[in-house]
Design a protein around this motif. Structure first.
Motif, mmCIF file in Angstrom:
data_model
loop_
_atom_site.group_PDB
_atom_site.id
_atom_site.type_symbol
_atom_site.label_atom_id
_atom_site.label_comp_id
_atom_site.label_asym_id
_atom_site.label_seq_id
_atom_site.Cartn_x
_atom_site.Cartn_y
_atom_site.Cartn_z
ATOM 1 N N LEU A 1 -53.431 0.748 -0.546
ATOM 2 C CA LEU A 1 -53.090 0.650 0.884
ATOM 3 C C LEU A 1 -51.726 0.016 1.072
ATOM 4 O O LEU A 1 -50.966 0.386 1.962
ATOM 5 C CB LEU A 1 -54.134 -0.191 1.627
ATOM 6 C CG LEU A 1 -55.441 0.520 1.970
ATOM 7 C CD1 LEU A 1 -56.489 -0.481 2.431
ATOM 8 C CD2 LEU A 1 -55.205 1.565 3.048
ATOM 9 N N GLY A 2 -51.405 -0.954 0.208
ATOM 10 C CA GLY A 2 -50.104 -1.613 0.273
ATOM 11 C C GLY A 2 -48.976 -0.638 -0.028
ATOM 12 O O GLY A 2 -47.909 -0.672 0.580
ATOM 13 N N LEU A 3 -49.230 0.272 -0.984
ATOM 14 C CA LEU A 3 -48.195 1.219 -1.397
ATOM 15 C C LEU A 3 -48.103 2.400 -0.438
ATOM 16 O O LEU A 3 -47.017 2.915 -0.186
ATOM 17 C CB LEU A 3 -48.529 1.732 -2.804
ATOM 18 C CG LEU A 3 -47.450 2.518 -3.516
ATOM 19 C CD1 LEU A 3 -46.333 1.578 -3.962
ATOM 20 C CD2 LEU A 3 -48.025 3.246 -4.739
ATOM 21 N N GLU A 4 -49.250 2.837 0.070
ATOM 22 C CA GLU A 4 -49.289 4.063 0.882
ATOM 23 C C GLU A 4 -50.124 3.827 2.153
ATOM 24 O O GLU A 4 -51.331 4.089 2.180
ATOM 25 C CB GLU A 4 -49.887 5.199 0.032
ATOM 26 C CG GLU A 4 -49.886 6.531 0.698
ATOM 27 C CD GLU A 4 -48.596 6.811 1.448
ATOM 28 O OE1 GLU A 4 -48.595 6.715 2.684
ATOM 29 O OE2 GLU A 4 -47.566 7.085 0.795
ATOM 30 N N PRO A 5 -49.477 3.341 3.216
ATOM 31 C CA PRO A 5 -50.216 2.974 4.433
ATOM 32 C C PRO A 5 -50.985 4.133 5.068
ATOM 33 O O PRO A 5 -51.946 3.911 5.798
ATOM 34 C CB PRO A 5 -49.120 2.480 5.387
ATOM 35 C CG PRO A 5 -47.930 2.229 4.537
ATOM 36 C CD PRO A 5 -48.045 3.066 3.309
ATOM 37 N N GLU A 6 -50.605 5.375 4.764
ATOM 38 C CA GLU A 6 -51.311 6.499 5.390
ATOM 39 C C GLU A 6 -52.770 6.596 4.909
ATOM 40 O O GLU A 6 -53.597 7.254 5.555
ATOM 41 C CB GLU A 6 -50.559 7.816 5.148
ATOM 42 C CG GLU A 6 -50.823 8.790 6.289
ATOM 43 C CD GLU A 6 -49.928 10.016 6.275
ATOM 44 O OE1 GLU A 6 -48.851 9.971 5.658
ATOM 45 O OE2 GLU A 6 -50.328 11.015 6.889
ATOM 46 N N ILE A 7 -53.082 5.938 3.800
ATOM 47 C CA ILE A 7 -54.482 5.898 3.342
ATOM 48 C C ILE A 7 -55.362 5.260 4.427
ATOM 49 O O ILE A 7 -56.484 5.701 4.672
ATOM 50 C CB ILE A 7 -54.606 5.125 2.003
ATOM 51 C CG1 ILE A 7 -53.881 5.900 0.898
ATOM 52 C CG2 ILE A 7 -56.066 4.894 1.625
ATOM 53 C CD1 ILE A 7 -53.694 5.115 -0.387
ATOM 54 N N ALA A 8 -54.839 4.223 5.085
ATOM 55 C CA ALA A 8 -55.598 3.555 6.153
ATOM 56 C C ALA A 8 -55.845 4.521 7.308
ATOM 57 O O ALA A 8 -56.932 4.528 7.900
ATOM 58 C CB ALA A 8 -54.846 2.317 6.637
ATOM 59 N N ALA A 9 -54.859 5.362 7.599
ATOM 60 C CA ALA A 9 -55.014 6.335 8.694
ATOM 61 C C ALA A 9 -56.094 7.361 8.343
ATOM 62 O O ALA A 9 -56.920 7.727 9.186
ATOM 63 C CB ALA A 9 -53.679 7.022 8.964
#
Ligand code: C5P
Length: 305
Positions: free
Chosen positions: A233-241
């Protein structure tokens, strides 16, 4: 490598199913840097497909939605070809000559997406070539070759619900594990597994403990974790979306698989899954959305040679 018309006409075809880490606990690290895991794993009833035919000389062709992504990757890193070469070398050491083959990979799964596409391709290549060549290799020999190809390849040989320990090679198949209607969603952002492992702040997290007796699997899953989720999540914020969008569809359970960025959702029934797939694909046309079911475990499947 060439992009090719397709998989039709091959002597043999095999599906290389997407692998889903329902839970992934990082519980330690080996001296060589590999992490010790405890992972609850299942597989989708969909994935890449591989075609196998005897041929005058070795050749490899590609088709499918994500074939271009694979072409851009280093050809020497192609796990289908590595699997072919390692199996052939293993057989040659035992005096068995394995002839030339035409292998075709229909790349349907996104590359570097946490659902084990490359590992599943490697495992399916080993199993398909054994069948095509009609050669005997015992299960421990096959597992040895698989582990050389990657930590996730031995579990992909199983292709059914299991718990993997060690770096992934110590496998306990699970019988009586349910099949779930499932969505796999990827924001089309490739994530590097070694980078995510390096970002872990703790390498010794609580183990994966399965409650004894009959289980409510969704409740069991909620009590487990994917320890790679915070760094991913820290590396790729779109995972949270992705995760949020899946949760908003009313899924029974949502989590990231492997080192990401793919997330999966489990549903109470196929109607709920199909409705969620429609909404997600319409609202997020750039996302990869795979509507499938996870493969269940059956006690009578346990025998293997
Ligand atoms: O074995 P495989 O090539 O699939 O692993 C890719 C990378 O992921 C490894 O080089 C390592 O950095 C990391 N990894 C790990 N611990 C594992 C599996 C993979 O650190 N159990």
């Amino acid at each position: 490598m060439t992009i090719d018309a397709g998989i039709a006409g091959f002597a043999l075809t095999r599906v290389a199913p997407a692998k889903i880490n329902l839970a992934l606990h990082v519980v330690g690290q080996r001296a060589d840097g590999y992490h010790l895991l405890e992972s609850l794993v299942t597989f989708a009833d969909a994935g890449d497909r591989i075609g196998f035919s005897v041929s005058a000389e070795d050749c490899f062709t590609l088709s499918g939605r994500f074939s271009t992504d694979l072409q851009e990757a280093d050809a020497a890193g192609n796990l289908v070809l590595k699997a072919r070469d390692l199996l052939r070398a293993y057989l040659a050491e035992r005096g068995i000559q394995a002839g030339p083959v035409h292998l075709h990979l229909e790349k349907n799964l996104p590359v570097a997406s946490g659902i084990g596409g490359g590992s599943a391709d490697a495992a399916a290549t080993l199993l398909g070539l054994l069948e095509l060549w009609g050669v005997p290799v015992d299960h421990s020999g096959l597992e040895e070759i698989a582990l050389k190809l990657g930590a996730d390849v031995p579990m992909c040989l199983e292709g059914r619900p299991l718990i993997a320990r060690g770096i992934g090679e110590d496998i306990e198949p699970l019988s009586e594990f349910p099949s779930f209607p499932m969505l796999i969603v990827n924001p089309r952002k490739a994530v590097s597994t070694p980078v995510i492992f390096r970002m872990l702040t703790s390498k010794t997290n609580p183990p994966l403990v399965m409650p004894p007796g009959r289980r409510d699997w969704i409740e069991t899953l909620k009590g487990l974790r994917n320890d790679l989720e915070p760094p991913a999540l820290g590396l790729e914020p779109e995972i949270a979306a992705v995760s949020r969008a899946l949760a908003e569809t009313g899924a029974s359970f949502v989590r990231m698989s492997g080192s990401g960025a793919s997330c999966f959702a489990l549903f109470a029934n196929t109607d709920a899954r199909d409705a969620a797939a429609d909404i997600l694909s319409t609202r997020n046309p750039s996302w990869y959305v795979l509507s499938c079911s996870s493969i269940g475990g059956k006690a009578d499947d346990h025998d293997r040679n």
